[in-house]
Write an enzyme that holds these catalytic residues in place. Structure first.
Site, PDB file in Angstrom:
ATOM      1  N   HIS A 138      72.728  10.826  56.908  1.00  0.00           N
ATOM      2  CA  HIS A 138      71.707  10.537  55.899  1.00  0.00           C
ATOM      3  C   HIS A 138      71.298  11.793  55.144  1.00  0.00           C
ATOM      4  O   HIS A 138      71.208  12.881  55.714  1.00  0.00           O
ATOM      5  CB  HIS A 138      70.482   9.850  56.519  1.00  0.00           C
ATOM      6  CG  HIS A 138      69.735  10.643  57.544  1.00  0.00           C
ATOM      7  ND1 HIS A 138      68.684  11.469  57.222  1.00  0.00           N
ATOM      8  CD2 HIS A 138      69.867  10.721  58.893  1.00  0.00           C
ATOM      9  CE1 HIS A 138      68.197  12.020  58.327  1.00  0.00           C
ATOM     10  NE2 HIS A 138      68.899  11.586  59.363  1.00  0.00           N
ATOM     11  N   ASP A 179      68.359  12.224  53.416  1.00  0.00           N
ATOM     12  CA  ASP A 179      66.926  12.524  53.318  1.00  0.00           C
ATOM     13  C   ASP A 179      66.443  13.359  54.493  1.00  0.00           C
ATOM     14  O   ASP A 179      67.045  13.376  55.576  1.00  0.00           O
ATOM     15  CB  ASP A 179      66.098  11.239  53.199  1.00  0.00           C
ATOM     16  CG  ASP A 179      66.150  10.372  54.452  1.00  0.00           C
ATOM     17  OD1 ASP A 179      67.268  10.154  54.987  1.00  0.00           O
ATOM     18  OD2 ASP A 179      65.090   9.889  54.894  1.00  0.00           O
ATOM     19  N   ASP A 210      68.452  17.908  60.333  1.00  0.00           N
ATOM     20  CA  ASP A 210      68.391  16.457  60.455  1.00  0.00           C
ATOM     21  C   ASP A 210      68.262  15.879  59.045  1.00  0.00           C
ATOM     22  O   ASP A 210      67.144  15.783  58.534  1.00  0.00           O
ATOM     23  CB  ASP A 210      67.207  16.059  61.333  1.00  0.00           C
ATOM     24  CG  ASP A 210      67.057  14.571  61.529  1.00  0.00           C
ATOM     25  OD1 ASP A 210      68.006  13.829  61.211  1.00  0.00           O
ATOM     26  OD2 ASP A 210      65.991  14.142  62.002  1.00  0.00           O
ATOM     27  N   GLU A 262      66.782   7.231  55.716  1.00  0.00           N
ATOM     28  CA  GLU A 262      66.847   6.985  57.161  1.00  0.00           C
ATOM     29  C   GLU A 262      65.539   7.358  57.843  1.00  0.00           C
ATOM     30  O   GLU A 262      65.086   6.685  58.773  1.00  0.00           O
ATOM     31  CB  GLU A 262      68.011   7.781  57.768  1.00  0.00           C
ATOM     32  CG  GLU A 262      68.349   7.417  59.197  1.00  0.00           C
ATOM     33  CD  GLU A 262      67.645   8.293  60.254  1.00  0.00           C
ATOM     34  OE1 GLU A 262      67.843   8.059  61.455  1.00  0.00           O
ATOM     35  OE2 GLU A 262      66.895   9.220  59.865  1.00  0.00           O
ATOM     36  N   GLU A 263      64.917   8.440  57.375  1.00  0.00           N
ATOM     37  CA  GLU A 263      63.715   8.950  58.041  1.00  0.00           C
ATOM     38  C   GLU A 263      62.506   8.033  57.869  1.00  0.00           C
ATOM     39  O   GLU A 263      61.524   8.166  58.603  1.00  0.00           O
ATOM     40  CB  GLU A 263      63.373  10.355  57.507  1.00  0.00           C
ATOM     41  CG  GLU A 263      64.407  11.419  57.825  1.00  0.00           C
ATOM     42  CD  GLU A 263      64.467  11.785  59.301  1.00  0.00           C
ATOM     43  OE1 GLU A 263      63.723  11.194  60.102  1.00  0.00           O
ATOM     44  OE2 GLU A 263      65.273  12.664  59.651  1.00  0.00           O
ATOM     45  N   ASP A 277      74.528  12.572  63.726  1.00  0.00           N
ATOM     46  CA  ASP A 277      73.081  12.750  63.547  1.00  0.00           C
ATOM     47  C   ASP A 277      72.393  13.085  64.869  1.00  0.00           C
ATOM     48  O   ASP A 277      71.188  12.914  65.014  1.00  0.00           O
ATOM     49  CB  ASP A 277      72.494  11.453  62.948  1.00  0.00           C
ATOM     50  CG  ASP A 277      71.060  11.597  62.456  1.00  0.00           C
ATOM     51  OD1 ASP A 277      70.618  12.742  62.241  1.00  0.00           O
ATOM     52  OD2 ASP A 277      70.392  10.565  62.283  1.00  0.00           O
ATOM     53  N   HIS A 303      62.272  18.026  62.401  1.00  0.00           N
ATOM     54  CA  HIS A 303      61.064  17.591  61.684  1.00  0.00           C
ATOM     55  C   HIS A 303      59.959  18.639  61.661  1.00  0.00           C
ATOM     56  O   HIS A 303      58.810  18.312  61.355  1.00  0.00           O
ATOM     57  CB  HIS A 303      60.495  16.282  62.269  1.00  0.00           C
ATOM     58  CG  HIS A 303      61.393  15.110  62.138  1.00  0.00           C
ATOM     59  ND1 HIS A 303      60.961  13.816  62.384  1.00  0.00           N
ATOM     60  CD2 HIS A 303      62.703  15.006  61.793  1.00  0.00           C
ATOM     61  CE1 HIS A 303      61.963  12.976  62.195  1.00  0.00           C
ATOM     62  NE2 HIS A 303      63.042  13.687  61.833  1.00  0.00           N
TER      63      HIS A 303
END
Length: 426
Positions: free
Chosen positions: A88, A90, A151, A185-186, A208, A391
């Site tokens: 992903h 994002d 990520d 995705e997030e 991922d 994150h």
């Protein structure tokens, strides 16, 4: 040529790709009503399409929803299952992804890493146990004011570099391979508009995951609960015996949640939780969002019953208050699907081993695009991308671990072709 040693490849560009990609802001927005949730995610997706076409991937394209589709043609004559690699674009809205400044810390020797733009942000050796496996590696971090974006831009860079190598090294035999890069995705909607018929893959691997050598075939099952509390709003100067604050009701609900169980901060491994993620509102109306998680899907209803009972026990003390309690399915444990297709994990574990790592089968206290893809008809475990501390500002990834991920992707592609030959001869 059939005996070509994939591990002899040394011309990796993955770290350079990654450090370019993370400088493109692709943060998604959980409150948006558009899809993708932010247009800026397409900035990276457009670049990926351009780079894929430069590699000779003629069908690479970006669709109206922000998905990148592409095909690496087969270079063998026999029929091979069509596999897909997916990541992903994002990054998480939990921490800013704007103006990321990637830094490479060469030849790491176990020291704490203070990030220069905010020296109070320190990646401590004692607090990041996986750093002990990184001695001599080149560690990439952000500068201290943003997340890094490993990520999942590490996964993006790994798939892109593996694609380049598959196009440059025809000695690596493989069937047709599909690429899929998703937005959002997030924020839990990464595959809402994916076209699996157009994709045309039988099996997939998201790139991922975290620690090098790991592959995950089990996730949480997940629901979301949205509670809306309707209070009674009266001017505070005339409120006695009349006002009932929805915000106070919401606060009491949060306060009555279990203190020593059923929360992310008190559970580990297979244990699930009830987790409030957002509270908002005022006297007239208040809203609370929860996520409900467990590896055992049947336990979600049990947790939701517990939460509903807490709400009812609070509301009964506030005459005149009403509420709604809405449950929405988010994703389910992909193991329920993947156990029906053991060859997918067999190939993944063998590829990791051939890349020179010790394979480790793991479960995730979370979910991936693969969770939903599996239940949509595309069985899809999750392979490591090498990032850590996702994150947040202390996110990091090893250049050498990303190179191992590239090798793993190449071996996965090659082993599916080998097994197809074996099945035909058998």
């Amino acid at each position: 040529m059939d005996n070509f040693d994939i591990n002899s490849i040394t011309d990796f560009h993955v770290a350079e790709r990654f450090m370019r990609y993370v400088q493109i802001d692709t943060e998604s927005d959980p409150h948006a009503t558009s899809f993708p949730s932010t247009e800026k995610q397409k900035d990276l997706s457009k670049l990926l399409v351009s780079e894929l076409r430069q590699m000779g991937i003629t069908d690479a394209h970006l669709d109206e929803y922000g998905y990148v589709y592409a095909t690496i043609p087969s270079n063998v004559g026999q029929e091979v299952p069509v596999i897909c690699f997916c990541s992903h674009v994002d990054t998480s809205p939990d921490c800013s992804g704007k103006d990321v400044k990637p830094l490479l810390h060469a030849d790491y020797q176990g020291q704490d890493i203070a990030l220069p733009d905010d020296p109070s942000v320190i990646i401590k050796f004692s607090e990041h146990p996986d750093l002990k496996h990184q001695l001599g590696h080149d560690i990439i971090t952000a500068s201290g004011t943003t997340l890094l974006g490993a990520d999942d831009k590490a996964g993006i860079a790994e798939i892109m570099d593996a694609t380049r190598l598959l196009m440059d090294y025809p000695e690596i035999k493989h069937g047709e391979i599909k690429l899929l890069f998703t937005p959002d995705e997030e924020v839990g909607q990464g595959v809402d508009h994916v076209d699996l018929k157009k994709l045309g893959a039988q099996f997939a691997y998201t790139i991922d995951g975290e620690k090098a050598g790991t592959i995950e075939d089990e996730t949480f099952s997940a629901d979301a609960v949205h509670i809306v509390i309707q209070g009674i709003s009266v001017h505070p100067g005339f409120a006695k015996g009349k006002m009932v604050s929805a915000l106070k009701v919401a606060a009491d609900i949060i306060a009555d949640l279990p203190k020593d169980s059923l929360s992310p901060e008190t559970t580990a491994e297979a244990a699930g939780f009830i987790h409030p993620t957002e509270i908002s509102g005022g006297v007239d109306k208040a809203e609370i969002n929860f996520i409900i998680r467990d590896h055992n899907t049947s336990k979600l209803a049990e947790y939701e019953t517990i939460l509903h009972r807490i709400v009812e026990n609070v509301v009964v003390h506030y005459p005149g208050v009403t509420y709604t309690f809405d449950v929405k399915e988010q994703y389910r444990n992909m193991k329920e699907v993947l156990d029906q297709y053991p060859a997918i994990m067999k190939v993944g574990l063998e590829a990791i081993k051939r890349a020179g790592l010790t394979p480790e089968r793991r479960s995730i206290r979370g979910g991936t695009d693969g969770s939903r893809l599996s239940f949509m008809g595309l069985p899809c475990p999750n392979v490591f991308a090498g990032g850590h501390a996702f994150h947040g500002k202390m996110e990091w990834v090893s250049k050498q671990d990303m190179e191992k991920a590239v090798l793993t992707i190449l071996h996965i592609a090659n082993i599916w072709q080998e097994d197809a030959i074996g099945d035909k001869q058998g």
